[in-house]
Enzyme design. Sequence first.
Site, mmCIF file in Angstrom:
data_model
loop_
_atom_site.group_PDB
_atom_site.id
_atom_site.type_symbol
_atom_site.label_atom_id
_atom_site.label_comp_id
_atom_site.label_asym_id
_atom_site.label_seq_id
_atom_site.Cartn_x
_atom_site.Cartn_y
_atom_site.Cartn_z
ATOM 1 N N GLY A 92 0.807 -1.212 0.000
ATOM 2 C CA GLY A 92 0.000 0.000 0.000
ATOM 3 C C GLY A 92 0.839 1.260 0.000
ATOM 4 O O GLY A 92 0.339 2.358 -0.227
ATOM 5 N N LYS A 113 10.073 1.929 0.630
ATOM 6 C CA LYS A 113 8.889 2.032 1.499
ATOM 7 C C LYS A 113 8.553 3.502 1.727
ATOM 8 O O LYS A 113 9.431 4.287 2.084
ATOM 9 C CB LYS A 113 9.177 1.332 2.824
ATOM 10 C CG LYS A 113 7.970 1.093 3.688
ATOM 11 C CD LYS A 113 8.302 0.058 4.753
ATOM 12 C CE LYS A 113 7.182 -0.126 5.752
ATOM 13 N NZ LYS A 113 7.519 -1.164 6.733
ATOM 14 N N ASP A 125 -2.297 6.948 2.891
ATOM 15 C CA ASP A 125 -1.698 7.985 2.045
ATOM 16 C C ASP A 125 -0.458 7.501 1.280
ATOM 17 O O ASP A 125 0.164 8.264 0.553
ATOM 18 C CB ASP A 125 -1.340 9.224 2.892
ATOM 19 C CG ASP A 125 -0.347 8.892 4.005
ATOM 20 O OD1 ASP A 125 0.140 7.750 4.074
ATOM 21 O OD2 ASP A 125 -0.062 9.795 4.822
ATOM 22 N N GLY A 126 -0.079 6.256 1.511
ATOM 23 C CA GLY A 126 1.077 5.718 0.782
ATOM 24 C C GLY A 126 2.422 6.170 1.324
ATOM 25 O O GLY A 126 3.471 5.869 0.753
ATOM 26 N N ARG A 176 14.601 -0.837 1.501
ATOM 27 C CA ARG A 176 14.759 -2.146 2.145
ATOM 28 C C ARG A 176 15.338 -3.149 1.152
ATOM 29 O O ARG A 176 14.992 -3.120 -0.032
ATOM 30 C CB ARG A 176 13.382 -2.606 2.625
ATOM 31 C CG ARG A 176 13.375 -3.956 3.262
ATOM 32 C CD ARG A 176 12.114 -4.165 4.064
ATOM 33 N NE ARG A 176 10.943 -4.302 3.230
ATOM 34 C CZ ARG A 176 9.702 -4.263 3.714
ATOM 35 N NH1 ARG A 176 9.474 -4.071 4.995
ATOM 36 N NH2 ARG A 176 8.678 -4.403 2.914
ATOM 37 N N ASP A 252 0.837 -11.586 6.807
ATOM 38 C CA ASP A 252 1.347 -10.742 5.714
ATOM 39 C C ASP A 252 2.689 -10.111 6.088
ATOM 40 O O ASP A 252 3.343 -9.501 5.244
ATOM 41 C CB ASP A 252 0.337 -9.642 5.344
ATOM 42 C CG ASP A 252 -0.086 -8.826 6.545
ATOM 43 O OD1 ASP A 252 -0.673 -9.399 7.481
ATOM 44 O OD2 ASP A 252 0.189 -7.614 6.574
ATOM 45 N N ASP A 262 9.045 -6.553 8.042
ATOM 46 C CA ASP A 262 7.952 -5.605 8.279
ATOM 47 C C ASP A 262 7.892 -5.158 9.741
ATOM 48 O O ASP A 262 7.133 -5.682 10.550
ATOM 49 C CB ASP A 262 6.598 -6.196 7.846
ATOM 50 C CG ASP A 262 6.206 -5.636 6.483
ATOM 51 O OD1 ASP A 262 7.111 -5.216 5.736
ATOM 52 O OD2 ASP A 262 5.005 -5.607 6.166
HETATM 53 P P1 AMP Z 1 1.661 -2.916 8.063
HETATM 54 O O1 AMP Z 1 0.850 -2.805 9.303
HETATM 55 O O2 AMP Z 1 2.678 -1.834 7.882
HETATM 56 O O3 AMP Z 1 2.238 -4.283 7.862
HETATM 57 O O4 AMP Z 1 0.641 -2.685 6.862
HETATM 58 C C1 AMP Z 1 -0.537 -3.449 6.636
HETATM 59 C C2 AMP Z 1 -1.122 -3.066 5.307
HETATM 60 O O5 AMP Z 1 -1.493 -1.681 5.299
HETATM 61 C C3 AMP Z 1 -0.189 -3.228 4.123
HETATM 62 O O6 AMP Z 1 -0.968 -3.582 3.013
HETATM 63 C C4 AMP Z 1 0.397 -1.856 3.952
HETATM 64 O O7 AMP Z 1 0.893 -1.609 2.673
HETATM 65 C C5 AMP Z 1 -0.804 -0.981 4.275
HETATM 66 N N1 AMP Z 1 -0.418 0.356 4.768
HETATM 67 C C6 AMP Z 1 0.126 0.667 5.966
HETATM 68 N N2 AMP Z 1 0.328 1.992 6.083
HETATM 69 C C7 AMP Z 1 -0.107 2.551 4.923
HETATM 70 C C8 AMP Z 1 -0.184 3.887 4.420
HETATM 71 N N3 AMP Z 1 0.246 4.931 5.142
HETATM 72 N N4 AMP Z 1 -0.685 4.061 3.192
HETATM 73 C C9 AMP Z 1 -1.125 3.024 2.461
HETATM 74 N N5 AMP Z 1 -1.091 1.754 2.871
HETATM 75 C C10 AMP Z 1 -0.591 1.505 4.091
HETATM 76 MG MG MG Z 2 3.077 -5.341 6.598
#
Ligand code: AMP
Ligand code: MG
Length: 487
Positions: A92, A113, A125-126, A176, A252, A262
């Site tokens: 994301g 990232k 917001d990516g 990364r 995931d 992660d």
């Molecule tokens: P994480 O908790 O970082 O492992 O993320 C879980 C999911 O949420 C993954 O699909 C990430 O890519 C997505 N994600 C986390 N933070 C963001 C963000 N700020 N914008 C878009 N996607 C996010």
């Molecule tokens: Mg993750």
Amino acid sequence: MKALDELTFDNRFARLGDGFSTHVLPEPIDAPRLVVASNAAMALLDLDPAIAQTPVFAELFSGHKLWAEAEPRAMVYSGHQFGSYNPQLGDGRGLLLGEVYNAAGEHWDLHLKGAGQTPYSRMGDGRAVLRSSIREFLASEALHALGIPSSRALCVIGSDTPVWREKQERAAMVLRLAPSHIRFGHFEYFYYTQKTELHQQLAEHVLSLHFPECQEQPEPYLAMFREIVERNAELIAKWQAYGFCHGVMNTDNMSILGITFDFGPFAFLDDFDAHFICNHSDHEGRYSFSNQVPIGQWNLSALAQALTPHISVDALRETLGLYLPLYQAHYLDLMRRRLGLTSAEDDDQKLVERLLQLMQNSGVDYTLFFRRLGDESAALAVAQLRDDFVDLNGFDTWADLYKARVERDGNSPQAERRERMHAVNPLYILRNYLAQNAITAAESGDYHEVRRLHEVLSKPFEEQAGMEQYAQRPPDWGKHLEISCSS
Ligand code: AMP
Ligand code: MG
């Protein structure tokens, strides 16, 4: 040594096609500048460390520039989050820029990232904030230096781009590195969407590129699963032996390579606490420190389910049964070494458990206890450490058992004992308060602290002159820091 434009790309994952990932260009962040880079990670790509100081380095790893041979892709996957299946996750906010191979023939994924929105961003917001990017960078490189398998981090690039979390912060990107970014959740995605052909293609890809030795086995996919079970058992044994709490062991976030992956609100234990929960949104303690062991098995079962198209249920079940005994053997082996023992006895597990129970009740610093235990002979060390314990009778009983055990082990000369123990008992670990100090300075534009901390943690077993403050227990303000889950 290579220049940045001399990297050789071979984008094997991108070639799997659009069923696996989507082409997305990075969205640059403003006024990019180098926060910190890892020379050791630069070496993995045969890059001259001096390159990190050039403007083009910051431009490449902040989305402003891209190699012609890069093929930035957002990967699709799903996974079990806190026990519930989420059918659609994916990159994301990170992009697989491409795969690079080095002079030794190793392939490394370059994953950026915080590179902007993708079709998998859902409401996000990516972006990634400076704080979490620094934490991921420091943790990846510190774990590697401790001998704990982990994804690696090449650099953090900071910016002026504002992002909103609980308050306004600045966006950053972390580059990364890992031999693969394929997660348990990749297999789950193709299994639960019943995309049989793509599932087969993924399994073939993982087997041939990442587990080639399993291809020689009578049942290659079973051999591959067994290898994944073994690697995870060993990884989690290392987390437990060194007091690392991952915090978000969703499927995931689990790498098929058995590396730490992660990073979220992770923490290294300061005081020993088996029930420690580093993730403040984990109200049930699903991912508490001691629960990491059964959760490792739970996650492997989720992967096993997703592999049922390739492997019989009986064989999967039998292989899953290897996890706990393997974990226990690795863990005990590590703990024996941390105690300075070179032989094995049946009661060693009890000796470890008794010690941990005493530490738990007295709030003893987990890292420093073992380091100090090696500073002196067993008898002298336990006499000096005794004051840290509340239950003095309990500790004396343990100390007698330990001294007798060291005696039976052969009582090596102290210089030898110290050298052997200090080689496995770090003096410096990434304590939350140390990371916090570095982040606070970096947020005000001063990157010296994050660079110095990274440097110290790159040699965790070696006493470094003038760096005593990095080996201290946390001050009161740093004991129970609430690490925000937003990142
Ligand atoms: P994480 O908790 O970082 O492992 O993320 C879980 C999911 O949420 C993954 O699909 C990430 O890519 C997505 N994600 C986390 N933070 C963001 C963000 N700020 N914008 C878009 N996607 C996010
Ligand atoms: Mg993750």
